[in-house]
Design an enzyme around this catalytic site. Structure first.
Site, PDB file in Angstrom:
ATOM      1  N   ALA A 235       0.670  -1.187  -0.204  1.00  0.00           N
ATOM      2  CA  ALA A 235      -0.054  -0.062  -0.092  1.00  0.00           C
ATOM      3  C   ALA A 235       0.867   1.373   0.019  1.00  0.00           C
ATOM      4  O   ALA A 235       0.524   2.338  -0.661  1.00  0.00           O
ATOM      5  CB  ALA A 235      -1.015  -0.055   1.273  1.00  0.00           C
TER       6      ALA A 235
ATOM      7  N   ARG B  69      -0.826   6.142   8.855  1.00  0.00           N
ATOM      8  CA  ARG B  69      -2.272   6.663   8.401  1.00  0.00           C
ATOM      9  C   ARG B  69      -2.718   5.250   7.796  1.00  0.00           C
ATOM     10  O   ARG B  69      -2.204   4.498   7.336  1.00  0.00           O
ATOM     11  CB  ARG B  69      -1.800   7.556   7.211  1.00  0.00           C
ATOM     12  CG  ARG B  69      -2.979   8.257   6.840  1.00  0.00           C
ATOM     13  CD  ARG B  69      -2.282   9.150   5.607  1.00  0.00           C
ATOM     14  NE  ARG B  69      -3.539  10.105   5.076  1.00  0.00           N
ATOM     15  CZ  ARG B  69      -3.482  10.672   3.863  1.00  0.00           C
ATOM     16  NH1 ARG B  69      -2.139  10.648   3.327  1.00  0.00           N
ATOM     17  NH2 ARG B  69      -4.309  11.705   3.559  1.00  0.00           N
TER      18      ARG B  69
ATOM     19  N   GLU C 162       1.216  -7.547   7.988  1.00  0.00           N
ATOM     20  CA  GLU C 162       1.969  -8.478   8.987  1.00  0.00           C
ATOM     21  C   GLU C 162       1.949  -8.307  10.392  1.00  0.00           C
ATOM     22  O   GLU C 162       1.708  -9.141  11.250  1.00  0.00           O
ATOM     23  CB  GLU C 162       3.523  -8.351   8.803  1.00  0.00           C
ATOM     24  CG  GLU C 162       4.132  -9.429   7.709  1.00  0.00           C
ATOM     25  CD  GLU C 162       4.054  -8.924   6.199  1.00  0.00           C
ATOM     26  OE1 GLU C 162       4.541  -9.774   5.646  1.00  0.00           O
ATOM     27  OE2 GLU C 162       3.564  -8.017   6.037  1.00  0.00           O
TER      28      GLU C 162
ATOM     29  N   PRO D 297     -10.230   2.135   6.876  1.00  0.00           N
ATOM     30  CA  PRO D 297     -10.304   1.491   8.109  1.00  0.00           C
ATOM     31  C   PRO D 297     -11.142   0.124   7.984  1.00  0.00           C
ATOM     32  O   PRO D 297     -11.049  -0.668   8.764  1.00  0.00           O
ATOM     33  CB  PRO D 297     -11.162   2.363   8.981  1.00  0.00           C
ATOM     34  CG  PRO D 297     -11.804   3.463   7.874  1.00  0.00           C
ATOM     35  CD  PRO D 297     -10.785   3.454   6.824  1.00  0.00           C
TER      36      PRO D 297
END
Length: 750
Positions: free
Chosen positions: A516, A638, A715, A642
């Site tokens: 990401a 950040r 992870e 969510p």
């Protein structure tokens, strides 16, 4: 360039943009691509652990109707001879396996033949008829025997970081008022994603291949196949738009894609090879580990000595090594710390990265030792960790770009109700169940890798963002979409993310939680470039509606540009493009650490952290363990989304529970073969094993760690979870089990 945050942009709980394709069955995976005249290949695996093939009798197999060929080392296609041709992007040092190269057998389960037929059923049946004779050599797969050969390899694998010792740990341990010492063991685990490894290779003529492969890096597979078969890279296209889980098993090209490509090139026809669930136990896996940990402390719990010495297993032909012992040395303040890491060779396939490699083992073991120390000192396990909290990376002596672990401890403890914990083992119960509360710390790297992306805006107002990055279920499609929406102010419905194709802009393999952060930064840069081109196009419109505003003075929202100060008019993207006679705006950009970033990287540590709290209930008579509650507080910079972020942590927690209670691969040492190679005997958590899980994301702004302030979540959810479970079991039962998984037999031993 600043942009207004779109409703679908960063921070929005957007549902997965590819979700509908998946739940309706429209998303195709590697073994689901049809083509005319497709052949099917079934792999024959070696039945000995070490030696050589002396005889191959494939006559019965060839006599089966529909069988086209039986590939072995005796009739295979010409392949490269140099090891470097087979060393993919994440290969450890050594000599990579070259299937069907010669008669040598390196491990039980090694692919030794490929039966190719017109139908899968014919290939499968014929494969059972291939007879092989062997000359066996002595082999070893026992950990305790391999320890006699443990060593530190001269050449380390990329990404491995040796521990940095400080002070005089041994002397400090000998004089410490309170000490604990133990050998902590973690059994081997195998990746068991829903989608088995599979490859469908379309033969396009003239040595050109289109490869649909289950992989975490299509460009890695492309380079591997080109090297192995001496092909031009442009003649190999690898696609993996959808991957049914991987957890690290797809970082390296597995033998299915190699054999499918070999058969396609030799027979000049398209070929599919799908591994069975049993064959998924014949390649990469998390290695078994033994870690001897000794801790010394003052009577108030302040650490005075850390000693950690870990050995993991590797194959005899490659030196696979994980960063196991560093995590506790980094996380806790202690003037005297010493760590050592070794590998020991056995006759198996080379282990490989599995979700949080090194940390899911080493941090778990260290956190189990910290729990032991808390009882030896007589203070609360959480208080012990707070007592030894380090604001800096204690091993490297560097500051963190951010570390909100203290806040994670506080928020996790409050949500869990930790203050109601009775300190004594076996002091909490309900009926015949003993109740235990345990906790642990998690830690993982926050990485950022070079990555490119292309953004293409069309005159109909739609935007495509593209990169060769993979989505193994982590939400990469959605991340790319949301970053683009955030940057250009477009709704998600107007954006199409394209990935999983080796012809797309450069991308690293997806792993290590850098996906990401890396592709997000590249998409943002490319979209910035599109915005700049739009602003220039708007200047060509009659009357200059933006009145010469600079890019930073503009807001982008709902497919329009307008001045921040309210002057002028809102300009639709489409109108600006029409004025400049543009049918599209296409920009490709590469995000990578620059010179200042690299200096910062050397001067500061970049990590995610977590605080995991766990409740277990243990049947006092039967020893059956239930994990009834988990609260995981995550400090990971950040959060782009969510909803998908929570999903990642939930998955990691479930895998952590599996590591604590269920997952372990067992070898028959006489055969040198993993024997519990199915879901019936290789246990993973089922729905009934998973109860209440609460995920908390701690506010942790970090503009320095990566361009988007993102740390990655793949992870950190698993790290520490298994330790929290094991520690809770001790609190419930008073039985200290230092070997994972904690199975019933270990609890029933007096």
């Amino acid at each position: 360039m600043a942009a207004i945050i779109a409703h679908d942009g960063i921070g929005a709980p957007l549902s997965r943009v590819e979700g509908l394709l998946k739940v309706t069955g429209k998303a195709r995976y590697a073994a689901e691509y049809p083509t005319t005249g497709l052949l099917h290949g079934v792999v024959v695996n070696a039945a000995i652990a070490r030696g050589r093939i002396t005889r191959i009798d494939d006559s019965a197999a060839r006599a089966v109707a529909g069988v086209v060929d039986v590939l072995t080392h005796e009739n295979r296609l010409e392949i490269a001879s140099a090891d470097k041709k087979f060393q993919d992007d994440v290969a450890p040092p050594g000599s990579p396996l070259r299937p069907l190269c010669d008669a040598q057998i390196h491990y039980n389960g090694q692919p030794v033949a490929l039966v190719v037929a017109e139908t899968f059923e014919a290939a499968r049946y014929a494969a059972s008829l291939v007879e092989l004779g062997y000359e066996q050599d002595a082999h070893n797969t026992r950990f305790e025997v391999a320890l006699a050969e443990k060593f530190v390899p001269r050449k380390k694998r990329s990404g491995y970081y040796p521990p940095k010792n400080r002070g005089d740990a041994r002397s400090a341990f000998e004089t410490a008022p309170v000490t604990i010492a133990g050998d902590y063991h973690k059994g081997a685990e195998h990746h068991n994603p829903m989608e088995m490894h599979a490859s469908t290779v379309f033969f396009e003529g003239d040595g050109r291949l289109t490869v649909h492969d289950k992989t975490q890096g299509p460009q890695n597979v492309q380079a591997y196949l080109a090297g192995a078969f001496d092909l031009k890279a442009d003649d190999v296209r690898v696609l993996n738009p959808f991957v049914g889980g991987a957890f690290g098993s797809g970082l390296r090209p597995q033998y299915n894609v190699y054999l499918a490509a070999m058969a396609a090139l030799k027979l000049k026809r398209s070929v599919r090879v799908v591994l069975t669930r049993q064959q998924m136990f014949t390649h990469t896996h998390r290695p078994e580990c033994l870690n001897s940990i000794s801790l010394g402390a003052e009577r108030d719990g302040a650490l005075t000595a850390i000693l950690t010495d870990a050995t993991t297993l590797t194959s005899r032909f490659e030196n696979y090594m994980e960063t196991v012992v560093n995590w506790g040395m980094m996380n806790y303040a202690c003037e005297n710390a010493e760590g050592a890491s070794y590998i020991a060779p056995v006759d198996t396939y080379t282990p490989g990265d599995m979700r949080a490699p090194g940390a899911a083992t080493g941090m778990t073991q260290f956190e189990m030792a910290m729990d032991e120390l808390s009882y030896a000192v007589g203070i609360d396990p959480l208080d012990l960790r707070v007592k030894n909290y380090s604001n800096i990376d204690a091993m490297n002596g560097t500051e963190f770009t951010s570390k909100a672990l203290r806040e994670a401890y506080a928020q996790g403890a409050q949500a869990f109700g930790w203050d109601r914990r009775s300190p004594q083992p076996r002091s909490m119960r309900e009926g015949q169940e003993l109740i235990g509360w345990g906790m642990a710390t998690g830690m993982w790297d926050a990485m950022f890798s070079k990555c490119a992306a292309r953004a293409t805006l069309k005159t109909d107002g739609t935007l495509e963002v593209a990169s060769a990055m993979s989505d193994i279920g982590t939400g990469t499609y959605t991340v790319m979409t949301q970053v683009a929406a955030d940057t250009l102010g477009l709704p998600a419905s107007a954006i199409r993310a394209k990935l999983g194709d080796s012809t797309l802009p450069l991308s690293p393999v997806e792993g290590g939680s850098w996906g990401a952060a890396s592709v997000g930064a590249a998409v943002q840069l490319a979209c910035h470039g599109v915005a700049a081109r739009l602003a220039k196009a708007a200047a060509k419109m009659d009357g200059d509606p933006l009145e010469g505003a600079k890019l930073d003075d503009l807001l982008f929202e709902n497919g329009t540009m307008r001045r921040r100060d309210g002057k002028g008019e809102a300009v639709p993207f489409t109108a600006a493009m029409e004025a400049a006679a543009l049918d599209r705006i296409e920009v490709e950009k590469t995000a990578q650490p620059g010179p200042l970033d690299m200096v910062s990287l050397m001067r500061k540590s970049r990590n995610t952290h977590s605080a995991v709290f766990c409740e277990v209930r243990v049947d006092e008579e039967l020893g059956v363990v239930r994990v009834t509650r988990v609260v995981s507080a995550i400090a990971a910079g950040r959060i782009i989304n969510p909803k998908t972020a929570r999903s990642q942590i939930l998955g990691g927690i479930v895998m952590g529970i599996g590591a604590a209670l269920h997952e372990e691969s067992f070898l028959d040492h006489r055969l040198g073969r993993f024997m519990n190679h199915n879901y019936a005997e290789y246990h993973v958590p089922a729905h009934a094993d998973i109860h209440d899980i609460e995920v908390i994301f701690v506010h942790e702004p970090d503009p320095e760690v990566t361009p988007l302030g993102v740390k990655g979540l793949g992870e950190i959810g698993i790290v520490g979870t298994a330790a929290a479970v094991a520690n809770a079991i001790y609190h419930a039962t008073g039985a200290r089990v230092r070997s994972l998984p904690v199975t019933i037999d270990k609890l029933l031993v007096d």
